[in-house]
Design an enzyme around this catalytic site. Structure first.
Site, PDB file in Angstrom:
ATOM      1  N   LYS A   1       0.797  -1.171  -0.580  1.00 42.82           N
ATOM      2  CA  LYS A   1      -0.057  -0.131   0.111  1.00 42.82           C
ATOM      3  C   LYS A   1       0.902   1.720   0.002  1.00 42.82           C
ATOM      4  CE  LYS A   1      -4.181   0.961   0.236  1.00 42.82           C
ATOM      5  NZ  LYS A   1      -5.377   0.150  -0.006  1.00 42.82           N
TER       6      LYS A   1
ATOM      7  N   GLY B   1     -21.165   6.586   4.436  1.00 36.21           N
ATOM      8  CA  GLY B   1     -20.165   6.432   3.243  1.00 36.21           C
ATOM      9  C   GLY B   1     -20.918   6.391   1.985  1.00 36.21           C
TER      10      GLY B   1
ATOM     11  N   GLY C   1     -19.932   7.827  -1.150  1.00 35.85           N
ATOM     12  CA  GLY C   1     -18.459   7.642  -2.057  1.00 35.85           C
ATOM     13  C   GLY C   1     -18.805   6.628  -3.295  1.00 35.85           C
TER      14      GLY C   1
ATOM     15  N   VAL D   1     -17.936   4.156  -3.643  1.00 34.03           N
ATOM     16  CA  VAL D   1     -17.815   2.431  -2.912  1.00 34.03           C
ATOM     17  C   VAL D   1     -19.649   1.943  -2.548  1.00 34.03           C
ATOM     18  CG1 VAL D   1     -18.154   0.280  -2.141  1.00 34.03           C
ATOM     19  CG2 VAL D   1     -16.205   1.097  -2.580  1.00 34.03           C
TER      20      VAL D   1
END
Length: 360
Positions: free
Chosen positions: A88, A188, A190, A192
């Site tokens: 990552k 959330g 956004g 996804v």
């Protein structure tokens, strides 16, 4: 030594969360780039994981996030059956203020310098257009636009995989693989979360949402007036009659306080690193809340970008992401057999696959 170095060295060499193969600190003063690339494992193949662009409060916080996220990617890729290890990257700064092509190109050169040990993709704060820029400096960038030989937006299959995890949770808990008539709360909406709303409504679920961005909430409500919005996550997790809670924003959503407040019987969402600290998974189990491990159910996106390296085929990827249903059911079965929480069962299965790869 600075506190930052002490913290990094302790995590890498002496903590249970360590074991990373390589951590690269990247700086390009001309463009303002400050980034961290963390490679946790290449036991199964080149490390694969996205690039997060975020205004961290401190450099130490950024390094800690890169370490945690890359470790999670090792487990995610192993459980997804991919021949990739975990990596990552994080870029430090507000993408709305400092993101430029020059900065992304400089980042691409750092990725390329690793010679394929790390393959990057999109994450919070980075998008398909950004990966197109990064790919001008390295072949090890996925999540590019179809016009540039890529697979496009990976959030589509991420949401599909989370939905499969929810279906498996419903099958395990209620004996029917559908969310019809159930109330699902999404924190959330956004990249996804907005796709997840579509899947749930098509399946007949009642959907409650919240998001720190008012425009994201408004976009959902304008398109789907039957959806309900609440003020914040604190209100969402306390919603009466909530069956499923889906954290789809940043990590750490499940902590001592939120677990005690949860009204839902299932937690299944797209956010990475949902458990704020070790032991939260046991707290969930003790309360009778079924937890679908985040890195298992949100693997649809990484399945998609991994396929890009071999000539992208959406139908092939969707078929692989659909298997998240069976994988999730298998984890619940293993958890029951071993008498442990599902998160621990998923870890055991992933660690077994990585260990077997190292012995080959």
């Amino acid at each position: 030594m600075t506190d930052l170095t002490d913290g990094v060295l302790h995590t890498l060499f002496r903590s249970d969360q360590g074991g990373h193969e390589q951590v690269v600190l990247c700086q390009d003063r001309a463009s303002g780039l400050k980034a961290v690339i963390a490679i946790h494992s290449t036991a199964l193949g080149p490390a694969l994981g996205g690039t997060r662009f975020y205004p961290y409060a401190t450099e130490e916080e950024a390094v800690a996030d890169a370490l945690n996220l890359s470790r999670g990617m090792s487990y995610k890729n192993a459980m997804a059956g991919l021949d990739h290890g975990g990596g990552k990257a994080v870029i430090i700064g507000d993408p709305e203020r400092i993101k430029t092509d020059e900065l992304l190109l400089a980042y691409g050169r750092f990725v390329d310098s690793l010679g394929g040990r790390y393959v990057t993709a999109c994450d919070v704060g980075t998008y398909v257009a950004d990966m197109d820029v990064v790919a001008r400096e390295t072949r090890w960038a996925t999540g590019r636009s179809p016009e540039n030989g890529g697979a496009g937006d990976s959030s589509v299959l991420t949401a599909y995989g989370v939905f499969q995890g929810m279906r498996a949770s419903a099958q395990h808990l209620w004996g029917d693989p559908t969310l019809r008539g159930r109330t699902v709360g999404i924190a959330g909406v956004g990249k996804v979360g907005r796709h997840l709303v579509e899947h749930l409504l098509q399946d007949g679920a009642e959907v409650v949402i919240t998001d720190v961005r008012e425009e994201s909430v408004r976009g959902i409500l304008d398109k789907h007036p039957q959806v309900t919005a609440v003020a914040d996550t604190a209100a969402l997790i306390r919603t009466a009659g909530l069956d499923v809670y889906a954290p789809c924003a940043l990590g750490g959503a499940l902590n001592d306080d939120s677990v005690l407040a949860l009204t839902a019987k299932v937690v299944c969402g797209a956010a990475n690193n949902q458990l704020a600290h070790p032991g939260v998974e046991k707290d969930l189990a003790d309360r009778g809340i079924l937890y679908a491990p985040d890195y298992v159910v949100n693997a649809g996106g990484v399945i998609q970008v991994a396929d890009e390296l071999h000539g992208f085929d959406f139908d092939r990827c969707k078929a692989k992401a659909a298997k998240i249903f069976d994988t999730t059911l298998g984890i619940f079965a293993r958890a029951k057999e071993d008498g442990i929480p599902p998160a621990a069962a998923a870890d055991r299965i992933a660690e077994q696959r990585m260990a077997e790869a190292r012995r080959r």
